[in-house]
Design a protein around this motif. Structure first.
Motif, PDB file in Angstrom:
ATOM      1  N   GLN A   5      -8.176  -5.121   0.451  1.00 29.55           N
ATOM      2  CA  GLN A   5      -9.182  -4.768   1.459  1.00 29.55           C
ATOM      3  C   GLN A   5      -9.687  -3.336   1.255  1.00 29.55           C
ATOM      4  N   THR A   8     -12.170  -3.390  -1.693  1.00 30.41           N
ATOM      5  CA  THR A   8     -13.390  -4.179  -1.505  1.00 30.41           C
ATOM      6  C   THR A   8     -14.399  -3.425  -0.650  1.00 30.41           C
ATOM      7  N   ARG A   9     -15.673  -3.549  -1.004  1.00 28.57           N
ATOM      8  CA  ARG A   9     -16.728  -2.973  -0.170  1.00 28.57           C
ATOM      9  C   ARG A   9     -16.615  -3.546   1.246  1.00 28.57           C
ATOM     10  N   PRO A  10     -16.682  -2.735   2.281  1.00 25.11           N
ATOM     11  CA  PRO A  10     -16.505  -3.228   3.661  1.00 25.11           C
ATOM     12  C   PRO A  10     -17.460  -4.356   4.029  1.00 25.11           C
ATOM     13  N   ASN A  11     -18.718  -4.273   3.567  1.00 23.17           N
ATOM     14  CA  ASN A  11     -19.676  -5.328   3.908  1.00 23.17           C
ATOM     15  C   ASN A  11     -19.330  -6.645   3.232  1.00 23.17           C
ATOM     16  N   TRP A  13     -16.116  -7.520   2.404  1.00 25.04           N
ATOM     17  CA  TRP A  13     -14.892  -8.016   3.047  1.00 25.04           C
ATOM     18  C   TRP A  13     -15.218  -8.783   4.332  1.00 25.04           C
ATOM     19  N   SER A  14     -16.211  -8.295   5.079  1.00 30.76           N
ATOM     20  CA  SER A  14     -16.571  -8.929   6.357  1.00 30.76           C
ATOM     21  C   SER A  14     -17.699  -9.943   6.218  1.00 30.76           C
ATOM     22  N   LEU A  15     -18.167 -10.172   5.008  1.00 27.84           N
ATOM     23  CA  LEU A  15     -19.288 -11.076   4.771  1.00 27.84           C
ATOM     24  C   LEU A  15     -18.970 -12.505   5.201  1.00 27.84           C
ATOM     25  N   ALA A  16     -19.877 -13.109   5.930  1.00 31.19           N
ATOM     26  CA  ALA A  16     -19.790 -14.543   6.227  1.00 31.19           C
ATOM     27  C   ALA A  16     -20.572 -15.265   5.142  1.00 31.19           C
ATOM     28  N   CYS A  87     -18.606  -6.798  -5.632  1.00 32.27           N
ATOM     29  CA  CYS A  87     -17.515  -6.948  -4.659  1.00 32.27           C
ATOM     30  C   CYS A  87     -16.798  -5.633  -4.348  1.00 32.27           C
ATOM     31  N   LYS A 230     -17.011 -16.038  -2.464  1.00 33.82           N
ATOM     32  CA  LYS A 230     -17.725 -15.640  -1.252  1.00 33.82           C
ATOM     33  C   LYS A 230     -19.086 -15.036  -1.579  1.00 33.82           C
TER      34      LYS A 230
END
Length: 344
Positions: A5, A8-11, A13-16, A87, A230
């Motif tokens: 985590q 990984t780029r924060p956007n 990691w939280s990507l839907a 990523c 993802k």
């Protein structure tokens, strides 16, 4: 290795991720498909392909000895090269370290993604020192790129030094093994369990003779593969590619025969080059090509082009002054090349 985590780029990691129609009913039996706005005619090309290529991955899993959940398939190795930048690397902030000379696509992807690219020059034998690579890293280094056998030099990097890099780096180490089928060195994909920060790339373009179908592979931990899946486009590997890859995998004995013939021709062609007055040095090779230092690479290259024979002029590449890279062809192609060079 840092926690994934943190790397990984924060956007990301939280990507839907986009949920394709084929994913939503995965595991259920179905025979009427009214979900994806497809044309019901022109079977089978009217249907979207399996977005995660499960059947093809099962075949590759058996061949490569890697679990299905540790396999990513992409549109050529280029997709698998681009995804780690997308990523893990924050544009304008993070950097990557790579050997030099090596495959040029790593730097191209870094430039496209606005990521600083830090090349570390190989020694005079085209080998690495782990300490030198690690010294080029800082707190913003997310990836280290290695290619073994390397391109354009053709040689394997020393396994001990590669492992030192993997063990000594807190980020992700990507080892591109596009030419490993021509090498006697065991693949690092069998070491994934020991190295959670390792990504190993492979391809159907070289030993498998399937460059036209554009199928690349990445082997890594399930967590890294999940990130790649993802971010990738929903249907990144088309149906025709999946079908042709299955056909190729079913003919693996042909591939073993091709590899044997190419290795024989490699030895013969490298020996023939050493006897040329216009060749100063032939470097060791563990790939289906070799690097040769010539008296005048540009002049010889131009001469061959005029005769319809194309090799790769690498004279502008670091450490490769006056070098030509020669791919091993059929026996008749190799004979034609040598015939032309003997008349130069």
């Amino acid at each position: 290795m840092k926690p994934l985590q943190q790397l990984t780029r924060p956007n990301i990691w939280s990507l839907a991720p986009y949920s394709s129609a084929r994913n939503e009913y995965s595991g259920k039996a179905a025979h009427v498909f009214l979900d994806a706005n497809e044309n019901p005619y022109n079977t089978p090309l009217n249907r979207y392909p399996d977005p995660l290529q499960w059947e093809l991955k099962k075949s590759i899993s058996q061949l490569k000895g890697v679990a299905v959940e540790n396999i990513f398939l992409g549109n050529g190795s280029d997709e698998a090269i681009d995804l780690p930048f997308r990523c893990f690397c924050q544009p304008g902030k993070d950097n990557v370290v790579a050997i030099e000379p090596t495959y040029g696509m790593y730097k191209v992807c870094a430039d496209i993604n606005d990521v600083e690219y830090r090349p570390v020059q190989l020694d005079e034998n085209f080998l690495i020192k782990a300490d030198k690579l690690l010294a080029a890293c800082d707190e913003h280094t997310k990836l280290i790129w290695l290619c073994s056998p390397n391109n354009p030099t053709g040689n394997n990097l020393e396994r001990e030094e590669i492992v030192k890099v993997i063990d000594g780096f807190e980020g992700i180490v990507i080892v591109d093994e596009a030419y490993s089928d021509f090498s006697r060195q065991p693949s690092l994909r069998h070491e994934l369990g020991r190295h959670p920060n390792l990504v190993v790339l492979n391809t159907m373009s070289k030993a498998w003779g399937c460059a036209a179908i554009r199928l690349g592979m990445a082997f890594a931990s399930k967590d890294i593969i999940d990130l790649f899946n993802k971010v990738k486009y929903p249907y990144n590997v088309n149906l025709l590619t999946q079908q042709k890859a299955q056909e190729a995998l079913a003919a693996k004995f042909d591939v073993e025969k091709w590899i044997g013939m190419l290795l024989q021709e490699r030895s013969r062609l490298m020996a023939a080059f050493r006897d040329l007055p216009i060749c100063e040095q032939v470097y060791p090779s563990d790939a289906n090509f070799f690097l040769a230092r010539m008296t005048d690479a540009q002049g010889i290259y131009d001469y061959l082009v005029e005769r319809g024979i194309i090799v790769r002029n690498r004279t502008r590449v670091q450490l490769c002054k006056n070098c030509l890279r020669v791919t091993i062809g059929t026996r008749s192609e190799n004979n034609e090349l040598m015939g032309a060079l003997r008349q130069y």
